[in-house]
Structures are given as structure tokens and as C-alpha cells.
Design a protein around this motif. Structure first.
Motif, PDB file in Angstrom:
ATOM      1  N   GLU A 221      42.946  35.061  57.678  1.00  0.00           N
ATOM      2  CA  GLU A 221      42.341  33.796  57.716  1.00  0.00           C
ATOM      3  C   GLU A 221      43.095  33.074  57.071  1.00  0.00           C
ATOM      4  O   GLU A 221      43.605  31.934  56.676  1.00  0.00           O
ATOM      5  CB  GLU A 221      40.952  33.400  56.972  1.00  0.00           C
ATOM      6  CG  GLU A 221      40.691  32.398  56.862  1.00  0.00           C
ATOM      7  CD  GLU A 221      38.796  31.888  56.116  1.00  0.00           C
ATOM      8  OE1 GLU A 221      38.312  31.129  56.511  1.00  0.00           O
ATOM      9  OE2 GLU A 221      38.513  32.828  56.339  1.00  0.00           O
ATOM     10  N   ARG A 246      31.353  36.279  52.938  1.00  0.00           N
ATOM     11  CA  ARG A 246      30.840  35.164  53.992  1.00  0.00           C
ATOM     12  C   ARG A 246      30.060  35.807  55.403  1.00  0.00           C
ATOM     13  O   ARG A 246      30.264  37.293  55.371  1.00  0.00           O
ATOM     14  CB  ARG A 246      32.510  34.526  55.263  1.00  0.00           C
ATOM     15  CG  ARG A 246      32.429  34.438  56.293  1.00  0.00           C
ATOM     16  CD  ARG A 246      33.614  34.618  56.662  1.00  0.00           C
ATOM     17  NE  ARG A 246      34.157  32.730  56.054  1.00  0.00           N
ATOM     18  CZ  ARG A 246      34.373  31.825  56.770  1.00  0.00           C
ATOM     19  NH1 ARG A 246      33.170  31.600  57.527  1.00  0.00           N
ATOM     20  NH2 ARG A 246      34.802  30.522  55.899  1.00  0.00           N
ATOM     21  N   ASP A 250      33.720  30.984  61.080  1.00  0.00           N
ATOM     22  CA  ASP A 250      33.945  29.381  61.808  1.00  0.00           C
ATOM     23  C   ASP A 250      33.499  28.826  63.025  1.00  0.00           C
ATOM     24  O   ASP A 250      33.549  29.416  63.576  1.00  0.00           O
ATOM     25  CB  ASP A 250      35.397  28.493  60.657  1.00  0.00           C
ATOM     26  CG  ASP A 250      34.955  28.669  59.634  1.00  0.00           C
ATOM     27  OD1 ASP A 250      33.957  28.760  58.423  1.00  0.00           O
ATOM     28  OD2 ASP A 250      36.046  28.303  59.144  1.00  0.00           O
ATOM     29  N   GLU A 251      33.032  27.493  63.477  1.00  0.00           N
ATOM     30  CA  GLU A 251      32.985  27.422  64.940  1.00  0.00           C
ATOM     31  C   GLU A 251      34.078  26.540  65.260  1.00  0.00           C
ATOM     32  O   GLU A 251      34.057  27.178  66.703  1.00  0.00           O
ATOM     33  CB  GLU A 251      32.551  25.644  64.545  1.00  0.00           C
ATOM     34  CG  GLU A 251      31.028  25.767  63.897  1.00  0.00           C
ATOM     35  CD  GLU A 251      29.886  25.965  64.812  1.00  0.00           C
ATOM     36  OE1 GLU A 251      30.500  26.443  65.983  1.00  0.00           O
ATOM     37  OE2 GLU A 251      29.491  27.405  64.542  1.00  0.00           O
TER      38      GLU A 251
END
Length: 289
Positions: A221, A246, A250-251
Motif C-alpha cells: 500500500e 484495517r 479500499d474501493e
């Protein structure tokens, strides 16, 4: 003139008992507040991860009291929490020669609850190295009905076109296979980031032209945010993030590698596990026609 003895008056200031006790009381109240706040945080975390903790410590009575049923369990509480929240998103894993001999017929689910639908298999490394287990894993993944994909581990200081040629020579994609993957994790020791990006684009362009499929980029990331997100925005990404806090992807991530410490029956040692940002039917939609 006679000397006069002058006695100095020593004035002693005594602390007021009332002020001293008030200060002590305030100190104790602050300490109590800190302790209470810490306890609330602790129980908040325990409550948030209650299902994962129950799973981990075998308090779920439906299956986990049976020791044999725990053999396939995921060791990390967070992993269970992530899987519980993924909904109908497809789950898969990735392997290389480091997993040694895989008993593919035993590889089906994570703890009998989460079906494994796809697998990414390392094919090549740099410009001259084949993964020792690629051919075997590639064939057996197909035989055991996994949606399969192949990836190349990119070496930043080696010729990008030679690396692409090795991958193309090694991997023959068939109908139903996932797009090729470029795995970039390291920075170059001998060239600028701009030159490295040029090399990555050359690899991607050559591989896309050969397979008629746009490759996927795998990276961490931070690497994605710092170096690739803007200039490679027309590519889809497979992101590695193992952060404990997390729990959702993420989309704009196509795949999320959320752990490198899962246990899968049929595979020795730790295994990387991934979630696709869609269900199995949507996953099949991006495969080779």
C-alpha cells in the motif's frame, strides 16, 4: 557605642493542610481516570474482536470445541475478523516454490467456512529465474478447478524487456485464467524512480500486447500511494496490507492481500490470503475469454 545584638526572625511558611490534600486528591483522580480509560479501551477492543477471539480460543461451541475441527483454523484473530466482514467477496491465495509440495486435492477452504476460489502462482523472477514449482502448481491448480493467475517478481535493476520475455515464454494463458500480474516491491539501487517507472511501463506494455489483457500490478500500500497511484492509474491493483486495524479493502483495489500468516490444509507453513473486490462471477468476468 554599645553593640546591639539583633536577632533575625526566621519566618517559616507552612503549607496549608487543605491545599496539600486537594493537590493529592487531584493527582489520585487523574490516576483513576487513566486507569478507567485504559480499561474501557481494553474492553472496547475485546468487544470489537469478540468473534475472532472466541474463534481463536475455541469458545465457539458449534465446531471449535472439537480439536480436529481446528486444524484448518486461521491463526490470527484479525484474519478471522476480516473474513467475517468480507460478505460475498471471493477469497483466494497465492503460492510459490516456498510452499514446497502442495497437496492440491486438500486445498479447498479456510476452516471449512470460506471457499477458496482463485490462486495466484509465481512464474518468474527477474530476467533469468523460473519458479521451481510453477509448472506443477500451474497444472494442478487447473486440475483442481481454481481460477488461476500467474505473476512475475520484478527486479528493478534488471532489463525490463528481458524480464517480460521470460514471463511470456514461461506462461501460456488459457481461457478462464486471470490477467498477468507484475509484482513490484523494491526500489532500485542503481537508477532513479523515473527510470524504474519507465521500465515498469515497458514490461506492462509488452505483456499486454502479447496476451491482449491489461496486466494487474501487485505492490504494498505504501509503495502504491508513494510511487504508482497517479502515473499508473489506468491499471488495476492488487494491494498488500497487513495492518491490524484495517478490516476492509479500499474501493479502488482489485485484490487485497490482507495476511501472509494464514493456514490452509494441504499447504505447509504460512500462506498469503487474498480477497477479490467482487464475487466469483465478477471474478470470472475479468478472466481470459
Amino acid at each position: 557605642m554599645a553593640k546591639q545584638n539583633h536577632r533575625r526572625r526566621v519566618i517559616t511558611t507552612r503549607k496549608s493542610p487543605k491545599k496539600s490534600s486537594t493537590k493529592t486528591l487531584k493527582k489520585k483522580l487523574v490516576q483513576i481516570a487513566i486507569v478507567v480509560f485504559s480499561i474501557l479501551i481494553f474492553f472496547g477492543i475485546v468487544y470489537h474482536y469478540r468473534n475472532g477471539l472466541a474463534y481463536y480460543f475455541s469458545f465457539k461451541t458449534d465446531k471449535l470445541l472439537d480439536k480436529a475441527a481446528r486444524e484448518k483454523h486461521i491463526s490470527d484473530v484479525r484474519n478471522y475478523q476480516v473474513l467475517e466482514k468480507k460478505g460475498n467477496k471471493a477469497t483466494g491465495f497465492d503460492v510459490s516454490e516456498y510452499q514446497e509440495d502442495i497437496e492440491w486435492k486438500e486445498v479447498k477452504t479456510l476452516d471449512d467456512d470460506y471457499e477458496l476460489s482463485f490462486v495466484f502462482i509465481r512464474a518468474t523472477v527477474g530476467k533469468d529465474r523460473l519458479d521451481k514449482k510453477f509448472n506443477e502448481n500451474w497444472r494442478k491448480a487447473k486440475e483442481n478447478h481454481f481460477i488461476r493467475g500467474a505473476y512475475h517478481y520484478y527486479r528493478p535493476d534488471e532489463n525490463s524487456l528481458e524480464q517480460a520475455e521470460l514471463f511470456i515464454k514461461t506462461v501460456q494463458l488459457q481461457k478462464g485464467d486471470l490477467p498477468p500480474v507484475l509484482d513490484i516491491e523494491r526500489l532500485s539501487e542503481n537508477q532513479s524512480m523515473e527510470r524504474l517507472k519507465i521500465g515498469l511501463k515497458r514490461w506492462l506494455t509488452m505483456v499486454e500486447a502479447h496476451y491482449k489483457m491489461k496486466p494487474i500490478i501487485y505492490t504494498g500500500e505504501r509503495y502504491y500511494d508513494d510511487f504508482l497511484k497517479k502515473e499508473f492509474s489506468d491499471y488495476l491493483f492488487w494491494i498488500a496490507n497487513y495492518n491490524f486495524y484495517r478490516e476492509k479493502m479500499d474501493e479502488d483495489w482489485l485484490f487485497w492481500q490482507f495476511t501472509e500468516k494464514a493456514s490452509i490444509s494441504g499447504i505447509k507453513g504460512n500462506v498469503d490470503v487474498n480477497i477479490f473486490n467482487g464475487d466469483v462471477e465478477q471474478l470470472r468476468f475479468i478472466t481470459k475469454e
